[in-house]
Design a protein around this motif. Structure first.
Motif, PDB file in Angstrom:
ATOM      1  N   TYR A 106      99.998 122.440  70.303  1.00 33.14           N
ATOM      2  CA  TYR A 106      98.603 122.226  69.941  1.00 33.14           C
ATOM      3  C   TYR A 106      98.431 121.505  68.611  1.00 33.14           C
ATOM      4  O   TYR A 106      97.608 120.591  68.487  1.00 33.14           O
ATOM      5  N   ALA A 107      99.173 121.914  67.582  1.00 28.99           N
ATOM      6  CA  ALA A 107      99.048 121.270  66.272  1.00 28.99           C
ATOM      7  C   ALA A 107      99.466 119.807  66.333  1.00 28.99           C
ATOM      8  O   ALA A 107      98.911 118.952  65.632  1.00 28.99           O
ATOM      9  N   GLN A 108     100.405 119.501  67.202  1.00 28.57           N
ATOM     10  CA  GLN A 108     100.862 118.125  67.403  1.00 28.57           C
ATOM     11  C   GLN A 108      99.732 117.265  67.963  1.00 28.57           C
ATOM     12  O   GLN A 108      99.576 116.099  67.597  1.00 28.57           O
ATOM     13  N   TYR A 109      98.919 117.824  68.859  1.00 26.63           N
ATOM     14  CA  TYR A 109      97.815 117.084  69.456  1.00 26.63           C
ATOM     15  C   TYR A 109      96.736 116.727  68.438  1.00 26.63           C
ATOM     16  O   TYR A 109      96.131 115.664  68.514  1.00 26.63           O
ATOM     17  N   SER A 110      96.506 117.617  67.466  1.00 23.41           N
ATOM     18  CA  SER A 110      95.406 117.396  66.526  1.00 23.41           C
ATOM     19  C   SER A 110      95.825 116.733  65.216  1.00 23.41           C
ATOM     20  O   SER A 110      95.034 116.010  64.608  1.00 23.41           O
ATOM     21  N   HIS A 111      97.061 116.985  64.768  1.00 25.01           N
ATOM     22  CA  HIS A 111      97.475 116.507  63.455  1.00 25.01           C
ATOM     23  C   HIS A 111      98.780 115.710  63.467  1.00 25.01           C
ATOM     24  O   HIS A 111      99.331 115.399  62.407  1.00 25.01           O
ATOM     25  N   GLY A 112      99.293 115.413  64.650  1.00 21.62           N
ATOM     26  CA  GLY A 112     100.460 114.560  64.726  1.00 21.62           C
ATOM     27  C   GLY A 112     101.794 115.286  64.760  1.00 21.62           C
ATOM     28  O   GLY A 112     101.854 116.522  64.689  1.00 21.62           O
ATOM     29  N   PRO A 113     102.882 114.526  64.848  1.00 19.48           N
ATOM     30  CA  PRO A 113     104.194 115.115  65.107  1.00 19.48           C
ATOM     31  C   PRO A 113     104.777 115.972  63.992  1.00 19.48           C
ATOM     32  O   PRO A 113     105.498 116.921  64.276  1.00 19.48           O
ATOM     33  N   LEU A 114     104.483 115.682  62.723  1.00 15.99           N
ATOM     34  CA  LEU A 114     105.088 116.478  61.648  1.00 15.99           C
ATOM     35  C   LEU A 114     104.521 117.896  61.621  1.00 15.99           C
ATOM     36  O   LEU A 114     105.282 118.871  61.597  1.00 15.99           O
ATOM     37  N   LEU A 115     103.200 118.032  61.631  1.00 13.77           N
ATOM     38  CA  LEU A 115     102.613 119.367  61.654  1.00 13.77           C
ATOM     39  C   LEU A 115     102.994 120.081  62.947  1.00 13.77           C
ATOM     40  O   LEU A 115     103.279 121.279  62.941  1.00 13.77           O
ATOM     41  N   GLY A 116     103.010 119.326  64.042  1.00 15.46           N
ATOM     42  CA  GLY A 116     103.419 119.909  65.317  1.00 15.46           C
ATOM     43  C   GLY A 116     104.833 120.459  65.250  1.00 15.46           C
ATOM     44  O   GLY A 116     105.118 121.545  65.768  1.00 15.46           O
ATOM     45  N   PHE A 117     105.716 119.725  64.597  1.00 14.11           N
ATOM     46  CA  PHE A 117     107.101 120.166  64.481  1.00 14.11           C
ATOM     47  C   PHE A 117     107.210 121.406  63.609  1.00 14.11           C
ATOM     48  O   PHE A 117     107.922 122.357  63.946  1.00 14.11           O
ATOM     49  N   ILE A 118     106.510 121.413  62.466  1.00 15.19           N
ATOM     50  CA  ILE A 118     106.572 122.575  61.556  1.00 15.19           C
ATOM     51  C   ILE A 118     106.076 123.834  62.269  1.00 15.19           C
ATOM     52  O   ILE A 118     106.714 124.890  62.214  1.00 15.19           O
ATOM     53  N   ALA A 119     104.933 123.718  62.946  1.00 16.17           N
ATOM     54  CA  ALA A 119     104.363 124.871  63.649  1.00 16.17           C
ATOM     55  C   ALA A 119     105.271 125.333  64.783  1.00 16.17           C
ATOM     56  O   ALA A 119     105.506 126.535  64.960  1.00 16.17           O
TER      57      ALA A 119
END
Length: 539
Positions: free
Chosen positions: A76-89
């Motif tokens: 979900y975080a990847q969809y809204s804020h891109g791959p870096l935040l998506g990866f961290i989450a």
């Protein structure tokens, strides 16, 4: 992850699967650990823990229904804020999940190590000073392998197994409540003054929420989210499954805590205080002290069944989370390979099994594992409220099978609660978990390099709020009050005020940091599969 042999999970099976995850080793150890930290006031800790997770889960119901997919919480975080935040989450969430598998095995082995029968003396070598020994570690590995094999073939085997085992897991705690109350009911243990009820102060109530495994005990609501597309009528059943399972488990945990408090002999408390109560197999030891030997035998059996059911459920959830992470394209692609016959990510299951064994080889204590799970989970959950609100702005026309009426205030409220609970996990756990999360970043940047750093700068700015937040929570944990193992530069409760104000700032920074990445269009395509005629649920 559909295939011709994949069976959709109905609401009853979903609730049983969630309860199979929720009611695990937490009930076997949590009440004792919380009592030692906060005394009778530990009952408030369970209410606070349920509130924290319930508030976070509320945010995920909307986005979970919008994007019904296996392992969804890792995307979900990847969809809204891109791959870096998506990866961290996703990495933080995955760390918590691969730790959940061995903690259930450790719980079962710890109860085994205290078997009171002469023929079982050989099990006593499995535990020493609250830590699993090398011989006990081999037994833990055996449990992990069994958990894995029960997930290896199909969802049908998984749901039939967990539905049966969940009924047992609800029955035994209920019977324990009844029998301990009949045999040893001492309501005076709650005390006759505020000091008796809260002997170690208000800070200990909050500390117990994270340190005693309470957050960990409620964490399994994400089992529902991560099953995603495998849920029948996912638009309605995601919310229902989470609400019903959290309500049942929450009521059960609170009553169990009260039962534990009132079943202790007042003389034991007078002699050593709540801090001094030492059990290796808490409820079984208590049953023996009260002369209910047949109940202790049942509890020793349940010490297999409860962790067993949770371990099996989380092998499924963890595999789907890792499968979803592969969609981020920052881990090896073979990990996300799906078995065509059964529609199951078998390679991900094997990888998780190996890493779970590595994790438990390093952290051999139930309490330490529970704290690691709590902290890493909460860091992952921080993206949930931010993503839910961000999608209201970036995708106002997306189909929303469930539209949350109170998201406007619940999102910042849940973000603040998750931040406080992360702080309650105490220094140095906060920085240790954050360092484990940072260890995943070389994978991210390696695959960014292979892709030519196409959106790396853009993804960095979109994720900067989280990066600065992690620095902030590490610093405040170190500088905070001594009640939470800090340097006491910021005394209690001023530390809470600082965290609340700063968290609101990070939340508003986060909801204004969304950007359109290619993953957004993947989310849009997935959302188009949602049936518009069912776009009518509100909570």
């Amino acid at each position: 992850m559909d295939s011709k042999n994949t069976t959709k999970i109905n609401l009853f099976q979903l609730v049983m699967l969630a309860l199979g995850s929720l009611i695990g080793s937490g009930w076997l150890f949590g009440s004792w650990e919380a009592s030692r930290i906060a005394g009778p006031a530990s009952i408030i800790s369970w209410i606070i823990g349920g509130l924290v997770i319930g508030a976070v889960a509320y945010d995920y119901v909307e986005i979970g229904a919008m994007f019904p997919e296996a392992g969804g919480m890792s995307k979900y975080a990847q969809y809204s804020h891109g791959p870096l935040l998506g990866f961290i989450a996703a990495w933080a969430n995955w760390i918590s999940l691969i730790t959940l598998i061995p903690i259930e095995a450790v719980a079962a082995v710890q109860y085994m190590s205290t078997w009171p029968w002469s023929w079982a003396n050989w099990t006593h070598q499995f535990l020493k000073d609250g830590t699993i020994t090398n011989s006990g570690l081999l037994v833990v590995f055996g449990f992990i392998l069994i958990f894995t094999l029960l997930n290896y073939w199909s969802v049908r085997i998984l749901t039939r197994f967990t539905s049966l085992i969940s009924i047992f897991k609800i029955g035994v705690p209920t019977l324990t409540i009844v029998m301990l109350t009949i045999s040893g009911f001492h309501p005076q243990n709650y005390g006759q003054s505020w000091h008796d009820f809260m002997p170690y102060g208000t800070a200990s109530v909050f500390a117990a929420t994270s340190v005693a495994g309470i957050i960990f005990s409620f964490n399994a609501f994400q089992t529902v989210i991560n099953m995603g597309s495998e849920i029948k009528n996912s638009r309605k059943n995601i919310g229902r499954g989470i609400a019903i399972s959290l309500l049942i488990s929450g009521v059960l945990y609170i009553i169990l805590q009260s039962t534990f408090i009132t079943a202790i002999d007042p003389a034991m408390i007078a002699k050593s205080g709540w801090h001094g109560i030492q059990f290796n197999s808490p409820f079984a030891d208590l049953a023996i002290l009260l002369g209910i030997h047949w109940l202790s035998v049942l509890l020793y059996m349940d010490a297999f069944v409860s962790p067993f059911g949770t371990g099996v459920s989380f092998v499924a959830s963890t595999a789907r989370a890792l499968y979803a992470m592969e969609g981020n394209h920052h881990i090896p692609s073979f990990i996300g390979r799906i078995n065509i016959t059964y529609g199951i990510p078998r390679v991900a299951i094997i990888v998780d099994t190996i890493l779970s064994m590595v994790m438990v080889s390093i952290f051999r204590s139930w309490a330490v594992l529970a704290t690691v799970i709590c902290t890493s989970t909460l860091i992952a959950y921080l993206t949930g409220p931010v993503t839910a609100v961000s999608f209201r702005k970036m995708g106002p026309d997306f189909k929303r099978p469930v539209k949350l009426k109170h998201l406007g205030w619940m999102a910042p409220f849940s973000f603040v609660l998750a931040s406080l609970a992360t702080y309650w996990a105490m220094w140095p756990t906060t920085i240790e978990v954050i360092l484990i999360i940072i260890l995943g970043l070389p994978f991210y940047f390696y695959y960014e390099y292979k892709a030519g750093f196409v959106n790396t700068r853009k993804a960095f700015w979109s994720s900067l709020w989280m990066i600065v937040y992690l620095i902030f929570i590490s610093v405040i944990s170190y500088a905070g009050s001594h009640q939470f193992n800090g340097m006491n530069w910021i005394p209690y409760p001023v530390d809470f005020i600082v965290i609340i104000i700063a968290s609101l700032g990070f939340y508003y920074w986060g909801i204004h940091s969304w950007q359109i990445f290619p993953d957004y269009y993947q989310a849009k395509k997935l959302n188009e599969t949602v049936k518009p005629e069912e776009n009518d649920s509100t909570y």
